[in-house]
Design an enzyme around this catalytic site. Structure first.
Site, short mmCIF file in Angstrom:
data_model
loop_
_atom_site.label_atom_id
_atom_site.label_comp_id
_atom_site.label_asym_id
_atom_site.label_seq_id
_atom_site.Cartn_x
_atom_site.Cartn_y
_atom_site.Cartn_z
N CYS A 18 -82.87 116.14 31.91
CA CYS A 18 -82.78 115.20 33.60
C CYS A 18 -82.50 113.39 32.60
O CYS A 18 -82.52 113.78 31.89
CB CYS A 18 -85.16 114.91 33.83
SG CYS A 18 -85.95 114.63 32.96
N HIS A 47 -89.52 119.44 24.85
CA HIS A 47 -89.71 120.48 24.56
C HIS A 47 -88.67 121.87 24.10
O HIS A 47 -88.68 122.43 25.85
CB HIS A 47 -90.92 121.33 25.23
CG HIS A 47 -92.56 119.96 24.97
ND1 HIS A 47 -92.90 120.14 25.51
CD2 HIS A 47 -92.85 119.73 23.78
CE1 HIS A 47 -94.02 119.74 25.06
NE2 HIS A 47 -93.39 119.49 23.60
N HIS A 80 -93.30 112.80 26.03
CA HIS A 80 -94.12 113.52 26.11
C HIS A 80 -95.61 112.09 26.39
O HIS A 80 -96.01 111.56 27.08
CB HIS A 80 -95.24 114.71 25.69
CG HIS A 80 -94.08 115.36 25.30
ND1 HIS A 80 -93.11 115.85 24.67
CD2 HIS A 80 -92.94 116.91 26.80
CE1 HIS A 80 -92.10 116.75 24.98
NE2 HIS A 80 -92.82 116.66 26.06
N GLU A 132 -98.42 115.77 26.78
CA GLU A 132 -98.22 114.46 28.13
C GLU A 132 -99.92 113.87 28.45
O GLU A 132 -100.56 113.25 28.25
CB GLU A 132 -97.39 114.35 28.89
CG GLU A 132 -97.79 113.47 30.71
CD GLU A 132 -96.59 114.09 31.31
OE1 GLU A 132 -97.12 113.42 32.06
OE2 GLU A 132 -96.29 114.92 31.26
N CYS A 198 -92.96 114.14 38.16
CA CYS A 198 -91.19 113.64 38.23
C CYS A 198 -89.90 113.78 39.98
O CYS A 198 -90.47 115.66 40.16
CB CYS A 198 -91.22 113.91 37.22
SG CYS A 198 -89.90 114.66 36.12
N SER A 227 -92.70 122.61 29.92
CA SER A 227 -94.41 122.60 30.74
C SER A 227 -93.07 123.40 32.01
O SER A 227 -94.43 124.34 32.59
CB SER A 227 -95.40 121.64 31.13
OG SER A 227 -95.67 121.42 32.57
N SER A 270 -85.56 120.16 30.06
CA SER A 270 -85.80 120.42 28.49
C SER A 270 -85.02 120.76 28.08
O SER A 270 -84.42 120.79 26.86
CB SER A 270 -86.40 119.80 28.12
OG SER A 270 -87.26 121.11 28.14
#
Length: 310
Positions: A18, A47, A80, A132, A198, A227, A270
């Site tokens: 992203c 991550h 994060h 986060e 997001c 996550s 990620s």
């Protein structure tokens, strides 16, 4: 002998990096180009084990805490985000800090400060221990409580005004259930002006849900501590399709493929896109098609200090 048609692979789109992840990685890469190593990074920049290894090979040094960073050195905060106490420690150690916090996480931090300033108790929906979440909690530790489930909401005892925020990488459908529970228990609860989950998390979840419905098996490329990747696997599993999280093609269990004619394939936000290509190659003689549910055009500006290297 009956010939079976070749196995098909249905690629979910969007998938992989992203805008926030691309920005964070580019910050570290440009710093290494400008200054050489070592560049210290607090926690994993994103991550994903492959991203971390690649940056380590170029001179990045990943640390758990700033106490491991020499005074006056260059340090990067991960995508994060960090708590204000971490920023204060960086100032005390005279560190040259580059902040790679995703702008969408920064938005949540700003909301936390605003809600705290007006005197609210803030209910943060998220996963305990996630970096986060720890950073967001640090914005108003005396006014914020963490919940993960509807049961957690039912156990809350709060007087006075209440607001809520969410971790950016949660499962959309499960988060809606928790928010609805909050609204039932606290009818005047106030939330953010726009969703905290997001765009990239939402888009990848929509795509994997639709792909899972058309597949015999789902593979999601991503690391165990990602996550959003874990949520994608959980979401695919809830459609009734077997789904597995893999760091790369080497983790595919051949037994998963027994009797499977269609494989749905995606990657967390990620995970590098080339890992998806390697999985396709590892699946052998396959036909590949793409199922697109959204087109992402968002890009985030780099900090001025690293733009000079461009």
């Amino acid at each position: 002998m009956t010939e079976h048609p070749p196995r098909s692979v249905l690629l979910a789109s969007p998938r992989s990096f992203c805008a926030g992840v691309e920005r964070a990685i580019e910050i570290v890469e440009r710093l290494l180009d400008q200054r050489g190593g070592p560049v210290y990074v607090r926690k994993q920049i994103v991550h994903n084990v492959h991203v971390v290894r690649a940056l380590e090979a170029r001179g990045a040094v990943f640390v758990e805490e700033l106490s491991e960073v020499p005074f006056g050195a260059t340090a990067v905060f991960s995508a994060h985000g960090v708590a204000p106490a971490v920023r204060a420690e960086a100032r005390l150690r005279d560190l040259d800090v580059l902040d790679a916090t995703c702008p969408l996480v920064t938005k949540v931090h700003s909301e936390a400060r605003r809600f705290a300033e007006r005197g609210d108790t803030i209910v943060l929906i998220g996963h305990a221990g996630h970096e986060e979440v720890e950073g967001t909690l640090g914005e108003a530790p005396d006014q914020m409580v963490l919940v993960e489930t509807v049961a957690d909401v039912e156990a809350l005892e709060i007087t006075g005004p209440v607001s809520y925020l969410t971790q950016t990488t949660l499962a959309v459908d499960e988060t809606v259930e928790v928010i609805e529970a909050l609204q039932r228990k606290f009818p005047h609860v106030r939330g953010p002006g726009s969703d905290d989950i997001c765009y990239a998390t939402t888009n990848r979840q929509v795509a994997i849900r639709e792909v899972a419905a058309q597949s015999d098996l789902v593979l999601v490329v991503g690391s165990r501590n990602s996550s959003n990747s874990v949520r994608m696997v959980e979401l695919a599993s809830r459609t009734g399709t077997p789904a597995y999280l893999i760091d790369d093609a080497s983790e595919i269990d051949p037994a998963w493929l027994d009797g499977v004619r269609s494989v749905g394939l995606s990657a967390g936000a990620s995970a590098p896109p080339e890992l998806v290509d390697e999985v396709v190659k590892a699946l052998g003689d396959v036909t590949v098609s793409t199922h697109t549910t959204a087109t992402e055009t968002i890009a985030f500006t780099l900090p001025l200090a690293v733009r000079r290297a461009g």
